[in-house]
Each structure stands twice: as C-alpha cells, then as structure tokens.
Design a protein around this motif. Sequence first.
Motif, short mmCIF file in Angstrom:
data_model
loop_
_atom_site.label_atom_id
_atom_site.label_comp_id
_atom_site.label_asym_id
_atom_site.label_seq_id
_atom_site.Cartn_x
_atom_site.Cartn_y
_atom_site.Cartn_z
N ILE A 58 0.86 -1.18 0.00
CA ILE A 58 0.00 0.00 0.00
C ILE A 58 0.90 1.23 0.00
O ILE A 58 1.84 1.30 0.80
CB ILE A 58 -0.91 0.02 1.24
N VAL A 59 0.62 2.18 -0.87
CA VAL A 59 1.34 3.45 -0.89
C VAL A 59 0.29 4.55 -0.85
O VAL A 59 -0.63 4.56 -1.67
CB VAL A 59 2.21 3.58 -2.16
N ARG A 60 0.40 5.45 0.13
CA ARG A 60 -0.55 6.56 0.29
C ARG A 60 0.20 7.83 0.63
O ARG A 60 1.20 7.78 1.33
CB ARG A 60 -1.49 6.28 1.46
N SER A 61 -0.35 8.95 0.23
CA SER A 61 0.19 10.24 0.65
C SER A 61 -0.91 11.00 1.40
O SER A 61 -2.08 10.64 1.31
CB SER A 61 0.65 11.04 -0.57
N LEU A 62 -0.50 12.04 2.10
CA LEU A 62 -1.50 12.88 2.77
C LEU A 62 -2.48 13.46 1.76
O LEU A 62 -3.67 13.60 2.05
CB LEU A 62 -0.84 14.01 3.55
N ASP A 63 -2.01 13.79 0.57
CA ASP A 63 -2.90 14.31 -0.47
C ASP A 63 -4.01 13.32 -0.81
O ASP A 63 -5.11 13.72 -1.18
CB ASP A 63 -2.12 14.67 -1.74
N ASP A 64 -3.72 12.02 -0.69
CA ASP A 64 -4.74 11.00 -0.95
C ASP A 64 -5.82 10.98 0.13
O ASP A 64 -6.93 10.52 -0.11
CB ASP A 64 -4.11 9.59 -0.99
N ILE A 65 -5.49 11.46 1.33
CA ILE A 65 -6.36 11.32 2.50
C ILE A 65 -7.12 12.59 2.83
O ILE A 65 -8.28 12.54 3.23
CB ILE A 65 -5.50 10.86 3.70
N ARG B 278 -11.02 9.44 5.84
CA ARG B 278 -9.84 9.18 6.67
C ARG B 278 -9.28 10.46 7.29
O ARG B 278 -8.35 10.40 8.09
CB ARG B 278 -8.75 8.50 5.85
N ASP B 279 -9.81 11.60 6.94
CA ASP B 279 -9.40 12.91 7.46
C ASP B 279 -10.42 13.31 8.52
O ASP B 279 -11.45 13.90 8.21
CB ASP B 279 -9.35 13.91 6.31
N VAL B 280 -10.13 12.95 9.78
CA VAL B 280 -11.10 13.12 10.87
C VAL B 280 -10.76 14.39 11.65
O VAL B 280 -9.61 14.61 12.01
CB VAL B 280 -11.08 11.89 11.80
N LYS B 281 -11.79 15.21 11.90
CA LYS B 281 -11.58 16.48 12.59
C LYS B 281 -12.38 16.54 13.88
O LYS B 281 -13.49 16.02 13.96
CB LYS B 281 -11.98 17.64 11.69
N ALA B 282 -11.78 17.17 14.89
CA ALA B 282 -12.42 17.41 16.19
C ALA B 282 -12.11 18.86 16.56
O ALA B 282 -11.30 19.51 15.89
CB ALA B 282 -11.88 16.43 17.23
N PRO B 283 -12.72 19.39 17.62
CA PRO B 283 -12.47 20.79 17.97
C PRO B 283 -11.00 21.12 18.27
O PRO B 283 -10.54 22.22 17.98
CB PRO B 283 -13.33 21.01 19.21
N THR B 284 -10.22 20.16 18.81
CA THR B 284 -8.84 20.46 19.20
C THR B 284 -7.79 19.80 18.33
O THR B 284 -6.60 20.01 18.53
CB THR B 284 -8.59 20.06 20.67
N TRP B 285 -8.19 18.99 17.35
CA TRP B 285 -7.23 18.25 16.53
C TRP B 285 -7.84 17.79 15.22
O TRP B 285 -9.05 17.79 15.05
CB TRP B 285 -6.68 17.03 17.29
N CYS B 286 -6.95 17.39 14.31
CA CYS B 286 -7.36 16.65 13.11
C CYS B 286 -6.41 15.48 12.97
O CYS B 286 -5.24 15.56 13.36
CB CYS B 286 -7.36 17.53 11.86
N SER B 287 -6.92 14.38 12.47
CA SER B 287 -6.13 13.16 12.36
C SER B 287 -6.35 12.55 10.99
O SER B 287 -7.47 12.28 10.60
CB SER B 287 -6.54 12.17 13.45
N ARG B 288 -5.25 12.37 10.27
CA ARG B 288 -5.30 11.77 8.95
C ARG B 288 -4.86 10.32 9.11
O ARG B 288 -3.71 10.05 9.46
CB ARG B 288 -4.40 12.51 7.97
N ARG B 289 -5.78 9.38 8.88
CA ARG B 289 -5.55 7.97 9.18
C ARG B 289 -4.93 7.27 7.97
O ARG B 289 -5.60 6.94 7.00
CB ARG B 289 -6.87 7.32 9.57
N LEU B 290 -3.64 7.06 8.03
CA LEU B 290 -2.88 6.47 6.93
C LEU B 290 -3.09 4.96 6.82
O LEU B 290 -3.16 4.41 5.73
CB LEU B 290 -1.39 6.78 7.10
N VAL B 291 -3.13 4.29 7.96
CA VAL B 291 -3.35 2.84 8.03
C VAL B 291 -4.43 2.59 9.07
O VAL B 291 -4.36 3.12 10.17
CB VAL B 291 -2.06 2.09 8.42
N LEU B 292 -5.43 1.80 8.71
CA LEU B 292 -6.54 1.48 9.61
C LEU B 292 -6.70 -0.04 9.76
O LEU B 292 -6.04 -0.82 9.06
CB LEU B 292 -7.84 2.09 9.08
N ALA B 293 -7.59 -0.42 10.64
CA ALA B 293 -7.83 -1.84 10.92
C ALA B 293 -8.16 -2.62 9.66
O ALA B 293 -7.77 -3.79 9.52
CB ALA B 293 -8.94 -2.00 11.95
N LYS B 294 -8.86 -2.01 8.72
CA LYS B 294 -9.26 -2.73 7.50
C LYS B 294 -8.07 -3.18 6.66
O LYS B 294 -8.20 -4.08 5.84
CB LYS B 294 -10.25 -1.92 6.67
N GLU B 295 -6.90 -2.58 6.90
CA GLU B 295 -5.70 -3.04 6.19
C GLU B 295 -5.16 -4.34 6.81
O GLU B 295 -4.28 -4.97 6.23
CB GLU B 295 -4.62 -1.96 6.18
#
Length: 131
Positions: free
Chosen positions: A2-9, A14-31
């Motif tokens: 698997i090859v991914r870049s932030l631009d892909d996410i 996979r680009d999850v946002k909350a009031p105090t942070w954002c998290s870009r999930r490069l690898v998840l359980a489904k992998e």
Amino acid sequence: MIVRSLDDIIGTERDVKAPTWCSRRLVLAKERVGFSLHDTILYAGTETTMWYANHIEAVYCIAGTGELVDHETGETHKIGPGTMYLLDGHERHTLRAHTDLRTVCVFNPPCTGREVHDENGVYPLITEAGS
C-alpha cells in the motif's frame, strides 16, 4: 503493498476532525496489519484530555511544542520535535499544544477510523468484520 500520501487522504473519510485536533488515518484496521497509523495535528492553544483504556498508543512529535500531563503520576513532560511517548499503561493524560503540534501516532489494536472520544476521552474498541 500500500502506498498513500496525505494528499490521498485530506478531505476523505480518513481525514477526521475534532475541535482540538485533526487526524489523517494512513493505516486502519481494515488493512489488517495489526496497528493503525495516524498523522495528527493538535491545534495551537488547545488541550485534549484522553484515556485510551482499550488501546496502546505510541506518539512521535515531528513539529511544534507542547506538554504532556500524566494524570496517573502528576508529571508534566515537554513535547517537541524528536520526542516520543508511549501510553503502555493506558494512562489518562492531557496534551497541551503551545503551537500546532504535529505527531505520528500508532495504535494497537488498530483503529477503524470510526472511533470518537467519549466523555472520558476513551476510544471504544471497534473491530472490523472478519477480524
């Protein structure tokens, strides 16, 4: 492989946002590789209280400054580029971002991407079908 870049996410589910942070999930359980990998930014001037009761998390800071408060011991640790911390005892903690704080985080068991912190800062343990 698997090859991914932030631009892909960025801008996807996979680009999850909350009031105090954002998290870009490069690898998840489904992998199905036994961990998840996240590129996370905690916003300057914020603090986030967390308790990963169901996960072990390793965090490596690559940019910015902040401080980590261990609620179990009362200790405070400076966080900056090159600093790593490992929540191997499911410690309750608060991360204060003095500037935008960019980290790379690894979770075991892996996150699915659907987790949301509850009122205690805990991610529920969610698994993928077939795992």
